[in-house]
Design a protein around this motif. Sequence first.
Motif: not given
Lengths: 113, 114
Positions: A1, A102, B35, B44, B46, B56-59
Amino acid sequence: TQLLEQSPQFLSIQEGENLTVYCNSSSVFSSLQWYRQEPGEGPVLLVTVVTGGEVKKLKRLTFQFGDARKDSSLHITAAQPGDTGLYLCAGSDLLGSARQLTFGSGTQLTVLP
Amino acid sequence: EAGVAQSPRYKIIEKRQSVAFWCNPISGHATLYWYQQILGQGPKLLIQFQNNGVVDDSQLPKDRFSAERLKGVDSTLKIQPAKLEDSAVYLCASSSSSTPVGQYFGPGTRLTVT
């Protein structure tokens, strides 16, 4: 990460003073962006830096991308109350064919008149 | 050019209730992001869509959160059931495929779970 650390977390200064905000990471990013966010609004893009060592100026704001593309700084000259806001750095990288950001945790700047 | 639209702007619900947020990106932007921004923190990610597909939906906490972008334009993010820790601002952003890429954010939806 990939993580981005910003410092300081909070900064309160008088109008007319200069300041520098830092954004550091152990990861290399293909580009880095700075955003400013005001209460009740979404972040607004200020600048994108792409090349290691690059310096960009936007009126009283100077942005620098580190040579290794792992860190960046934002310098404000003669701060004004209108500069008050949350300053966010965000590292950009490719995920497949789409870019992904990020975000750092932000620096809350207050410029007092 | 119209910006990213989000609704509602504010929502207060009790824990275990359901809530849905809507986002309409900038016209022509293929990529859409959701986010979560907790007070005092940066956004962050989502979930990220490219047209109507998930990149991407890893979080994304998939046990309670879901999102869709059926026609590749507007999107809905749902939470069911909500928890106290879901209190946050939910931001939608969009971007085009040109580089260098900046993301354009909507004003966000402030969710308070009591």
